[in-house]
Write a protein that holds these residues in place. Structure first.
Motif, mmCIF file in Angstrom:
data_model
loop_
_atom_site.group_PDB
_atom_site.id
_atom_site.type_symbol
_atom_site.label_atom_id
_atom_site.label_comp_id
_atom_site.label_asym_id
_atom_site.label_seq_id
_atom_site.Cartn_x
_atom_site.Cartn_y
_atom_site.Cartn_z
ATOM 1 N N SER A 1 0.818 -1.217 0.000
ATOM 2 C CA SER A 1 0.000 0.000 0.000
ATOM 3 C C SER A 1 0.850 1.265 0.000
ATOM 4 C CB SER A 1 -0.932 -0.017 1.206
ATOM 5 O OG SER A 1 -0.150 -0.135 2.375
ATOM 6 N N GLU A 2 2.023 1.211 0.560
ATOM 7 C CA GLU A 2 2.867 2.392 0.639
ATOM 8 C C GLU A 2 4.221 2.135 -0.014
ATOM 9 O OE1 GLU A 2 2.495 5.513 1.723
ATOM 10 O OE2 GLU A 2 0.373 5.208 2.179
ATOM 11 N N PRO A 3 4.310 2.252 -1.297
ATOM 12 C CA PRO A 3 5.606 2.008 -1.935
ATOM 13 C C PRO A 3 6.617 3.086 -1.539
ATOM 14 C CG PRO A 3 4.012 2.858 -3.518
ATOM 15 C CD PRO A 3 3.263 2.608 -2.261
ATOM 16 N N SER A 4 7.877 2.711 -1.537
ATOM 17 C CA SER A 4 8.908 3.688 -1.170
ATOM 18 C C SER A 4 9.048 4.716 -2.302
ATOM 19 C CB SER A 4 10.236 2.975 -0.954
ATOM 20 O OG SER A 4 10.721 2.510 -2.201
ATOM 21 N N ASP A 5 9.711 5.818 -1.979
ATOM 22 C CA ASP A 5 9.949 6.854 -2.995
ATOM 23 C C ASP A 5 10.703 6.267 -4.181
ATOM 24 O OD1 ASP A 5 8.848 8.582 -1.199
ATOM 25 O OD2 ASP A 5 10.765 9.393 -0.505
ATOM 26 N N GLU A 6 11.682 5.428 -3.870
ATOM 27 C CA GLU A 6 12.526 4.862 -4.922
ATOM 28 C C GLU A 6 11.714 3.934 -5.832
ATOM 29 O OE1 GLU A 6 13.454 5.140 -1.687
ATOM 30 O OE2 GLU A 6 14.805 6.818 -2.102
ATOM 31 N N GLN A 7 10.763 3.208 -5.202
ATOM 32 C CA GLN A 7 9.891 2.347 -6.022
ATOM 33 C C GLN A 7 8.985 3.198 -6.917
ATOM 34 O OE1 GLN A 7 8.199 0.231 -2.710
ATOM 35 N NE2 GLN A 7 9.177 -1.679 -3.298
ATOM 36 N N SER B 1 24.307 17.201 3.714
ATOM 37 C CA SER B 1 25.579 17.294 2.999
ATOM 38 C C SER B 1 25.394 16.918 1.525
ATOM 39 C CB SER B 1 26.601 16.367 3.671
ATOM 40 O OG SER B 1 27.680 16.119 2.834
ATOM 41 N N ARG B 2 24.613 15.869 1.283
ATOM 42 C CA ARG B 2 24.388 15.435 -0.105
ATOM 43 C C ARG B 2 23.482 16.403 -0.855
ATOM 44 N NH1 ARG B 2 24.780 10.028 1.977
ATOM 45 N NH2 ARG B 2 22.575 10.008 2.522
ATOM 46 N N ILE B 3 22.476 16.933 -0.161
ATOM 47 C CA ILE B 3 21.546 17.861 -0.829
ATOM 48 C C ILE B 3 22.265 19.139 -1.244
ATOM 49 C CG2 ILE B 3 19.553 19.402 -0.422
ATOM 50 C CD1 ILE B 3 18.378 17.147 1.366
ATOM 51 N N LEU B 4 23.077 19.669 -0.330
ATOM 52 C CA LEU B 4 23.720 20.961 -0.586
ATOM 53 C C LEU B 4 25.110 20.840 -1.218
ATOM 54 C CD1 LEU B 4 22.724 22.798 2.739
ATOM 55 C CD2 LEU B 4 21.564 22.883 0.537
ATOM 56 N N HIS B 5 25.570 19.604 -1.340
ATOM 57 C CA HIS B 5 26.910 19.357 -1.926
ATOM 58 C C HIS B 5 28.005 20.075 -1.149
ATOM 59 C CE1 HIS B 5 24.957 17.397 -5.251
ATOM 60 N NE2 HIS B 5 24.246 18.460 -5.501
ATOM 61 N N ILE B 6 27.933 19.988 0.167
ATOM 62 C CA ILE B 6 29.004 20.549 1.004
ATOM 63 C C ILE B 6 29.399 19.486 2.028
ATOM 64 C CG2 ILE B 6 28.526 23.030 0.753
ATOM 65 C CD1 ILE B 6 26.822 22.948 3.252
ATOM 66 N N ALA C 1 21.248 7.220 -5.194
ATOM 67 C CA ALA C 1 20.930 8.243 -4.190
ATOM 68 C C ALA C 1 19.483 8.090 -3.745
ATOM 69 C CB ALA C 1 21.124 9.624 -4.787
ATOM 70 N N LYS C 2 19.204 8.617 -2.552
ATOM 71 C CA LYS C 2 17.817 8.590 -2.080
ATOM 72 C C LYS C 2 17.015 9.586 -2.910
ATOM 73 C CE LYS C 2 16.511 8.555 2.270
ATOM 74 N NZ LYS C 2 16.458 8.898 3.706
ATOM 75 N N PHE C 3 15.784 9.225 -3.192
ATOM 76 C CA PHE C 3 14.954 10.113 -4.007
ATOM 77 C C PHE C 3 14.736 11.451 -3.305
ATOM 78 C CE2 PHE C 3 10.810 11.876 -5.122
ATOM 79 C CZ PHE C 3 11.016 12.096 -6.468
ATOM 80 N N SER C 4 14.533 11.390 -1.971
ATOM 81 C CA SER C 4 14.289 12.636 -1.232
ATOM 82 C C SER C 4 15.479 13.585 -1.369
ATOM 83 C CB SER C 4 14.021 12.338 0.238
ATOM 84 O OG SER C 4 15.111 11.655 0.813
ATOM 85 N N THR C 5 16.691 13.031 -1.357
ATOM 86 C CA THR C 5 17.891 13.863 -1.516
ATOM 87 C C THR C 5 17.860 14.546 -2.880
ATOM 88 O OG1 THR C 5 19.096 12.289 -0.166
ATOM 89 C CG2 THR C 5 20.412 13.824 -1.452
ATOM 90 N N TRP C 6 17.505 13.765 -3.892
ATOM 91 C CA TRP C 6 17.487 14.281 -5.272
ATOM 92 C C TRP C 6 16.473 15.417 -5.408
ATOM 93 C CZ3 TRP C 6 14.226 13.030 -9.863
ATOM 94 C CH2 TRP C 6 14.807 13.444 -11.061
ATOM 95 N N ILE C 7 15.258 15.186 -4.937
ATOM 96 C CA ILE C 7 14.194 16.189 -5.137
ATOM 97 C C ILE C 7 14.465 17.438 -4.279
ATOM 98 C CG2 ILE C 7 12.499 15.334 -3.417
ATOM 99 C CD1 ILE C 7 10.342 15.852 -5.596
#
Lengths: 199, 184
Positions: free
Chosen positions: A12-18, A168-173, A78-84
Motif C-alpha cells: 500500500s505504501e511504496p517507497s519513494d525509490e519504487q 551534505s548530499r543535498i547541498l553538496h558541502i 541516491a535517495k529520491f528525497s535527496t534528489w528532489i
C-alpha cells in the motif's frame, strides 16, 4: 504476522525509490503519488527558505516539472528525497539570486486571513491557534533574516529534520561544514528569537 | 545569554542527540556552574522544539491545476504517453531532418517548377490587357533583364500591347524607346 503486516504496508505504501522507478517505466500514477507525498513538505522547506508563499509554490511546481522532465536522470544510488530536495534547494537559491538582482525584498505574504495553516494541536482553542499562528509567523520571519548559508542548513536540519549526511548530499558541502553552519545558524537564530524564547 | 565559546559545540551536539556520555558529563558539570550556558542550553532546546512544531503550510487548491498546466505547456503532455524515438540516437536527429526535408522538396518539385506554358505572345497579350484595364496607380512595372519577362510597347492610342519585334533576350533595357520589359 509482522511479516504479513510489513508486506501489506509495502504494497500500500511504496517507497519513494519504487515510485520513481515505476514513473521511469511510464506509470504516471506513480508521479501523482510523488507529487502528493512531497508537495507540502517541499512547500514548507521552500517557504521557510524564501519567506514568500506564492514564490514557494512556484518553486515547488518547477521542482516537480523538472522531476517529470528529467525522470531518467535519477539513479537509484541516491535517495529520491535527496534528489528532489537538491532540485528544490537549487531552484530556491536561484529565486533568491533573482530577487537580489531585482532588489526585491519580500516579507511573508501569509496573514491572519490565510486559512492554510495546519496547527498540529489536538486541544483546539482559538486563542491558542492565534498565538501559535503569530509565533510561527514571527519565527519564520526571523529564520528569513538569517544569512542564506545558515538558513538552508537550519531549515533542513531543525525544521525538515534531515540528517547531517543527507543535508551534505543535498547541498553538496562537506558534513563538517554542515555541522558548523548549523551550530552558527542556531546560535544566531537563538539570539534573534530571544524575546520569544524567554516567554 | 550567549554560551561560553568552548561549550557551543557540545550544546549543539546535545540538541542533536549525538553527544557521547563523556561529553554529556563534561557539559553537565559546566552547566551547574555556568548560568549563561544553562540558560542557552534551555533556550536552544526550546527553539529546536518550536522549529519542529512550526505550522505546516499546505499548497493551495489550484496547485495541481497549475502544475498540470505547466507540464502540458512543457510540450510533454501530462496524462498522455510521451512520444519517444528509442531507435534513433540523438545525433541522428539533424541528418534525419535534412533527409526528410530533401524528400519533401523532391515530392513538391513538379508543383514548384510549374510555369506558365502559354505561348509568349498570348501571355504578353494578357499582361497588356491587365495593364490597360488597371488603374495607373495599381500598375507596377518590374524592369529587369530576364528572359522570362515580356516586352510591351504603347500603340498610337497609348494602349499597351506586346512588342513582338523585340524579345527581352535581345534587348538591353532602355534601348528601345517606348518599350518596357515587364515581369511578374
Amino acid at each position: 504476522m509482522n511479516t504479513a503486516k510489513t508486506a501489506k504496508t509495502a504494497v500500500s505504501e511504496p517507497s519513494d525509490e519504487q515510485l520513481i522507478q515505476r514513473f521511469q517505466d511510464g506509470d504516471l500514477y506513480a508521479f501523482e503519488m510523488i507529487v502528493h507525498r512531497y508537495k507540502n513538505q517541499l512547500t514548507n522547506f521552500v517557504f521557510n527558505f524564501l519567506g514568500n508563499r506564492i514564490d514557494a509554490e512556484d518553486v515547488v511546481q518547477e521542482t516537480f516539472l523538472r522531476v517529470y522532465k528529467n525522470k531518467h536522470r535519477y539513479k537509484q544510488i541516491a535517495k529520491f528525497s535527496t534528489w528532489i530536495y537538491t532540485i528544490a534547494s537549487n531552484l530556491a537559491k536561484t529565486e533568491l539570486r533573482r530577487r537580489k538582482r531585482r532588489k526585491l525584498f519580500s516579507i511573508s505574504q501569509l496573514g491572519f486571513e490565510d486559512k492554510d495553516y495546519d496547527i498540529p494541536d489536538s486541544a483546539f482553542s482559538p486563542e491558542k491557534v492565534i498565538e501559535e499562528d503569530f509565533k510561527g509567523r514571527e519565527i519564520r520571519e526571523e529564520i528569513n533574516k538569517l544569512p542564506e548559508k545558515f538558513r538552508e542548513v537550519v531549515v533542513l536540519r531543525d525544521v525538515q529534520e534531515f540528517s547531517y549526511e543527507e543535508i551534505s548530499r543535498i547541498l553538496h558541502i562537506p558534513i563538517g561544514t554542515v555541522k558548523s553552519r548549523a551550530n552558527r545558524g542556531r546560535l544566531r537564530l537563538q539570539k534573534q528569537l530571544a524575546h520569544l524564547l524567554a516567554k | 545569554m550567549a554560551p561560553c565559546k568552548h561549550m557551543t559545540r557540545l550544546l549543539c551536539k546535545q540538541i542533536d542527540g549525538d553527544i557521547t556520555a563523556e561529553e554529556q558529563h563534561h557539559l553537565d558539570e559546566h552547566l551547574t556552574s555556568c548560568e549563561q550556558c544553562a540558560a542557552a542550553a534551555e533556550s536552544l532546546r526550546l527553539m529546536k522544539k518550536q522549529l519542529r512544531q512550526l505550522p505546516v503550510v499546505r499548497v493551495s487548491d489550484e496547485f495541481h491545476i497549475i502544475l498540470r498546466d505547466r507540464i502540458r505547456k512543457s510540450r510533454i503532455g501530462y496524462g498522455a504517453a510521451k512520444i519517444e524515438f528509442p531507435l534513433l540516437p540523438r545525433w541522428t536527429y539533424i541528418p534525419a531532418a535534412g533527409v526528410a526535408l530533401a524528400v519533401v522538396a523532391l515530392l513538391l518539385r513538379p508543383y514548384l517548377s510549374q510555369t506558365d506554358e502559354r505561348p509568349f505572345s498570348t501571355r504578353g497579350t494578357a499582361v497588356a490587357e491587365y495593364l490597360n484595364d488597371a488603374a495607373p496607380e495599381q500598375v507596377h512595372y518590374v524592369i529587369e533583364d530576364n528572359p522570362d519577362s515580356i516586352m510591351l510597347s504603347r500603340d498610337d492610342s497609348g494602349r499597351m500591347r506586346t512588342d513582338s519585334t523585340h524579345t527581352p533576350r535581345e534587348s538591353a533595357i532602355g534601348q528601345r524607346a517606348g518599350a518596357v520589359q515587364v515581369s511578374f
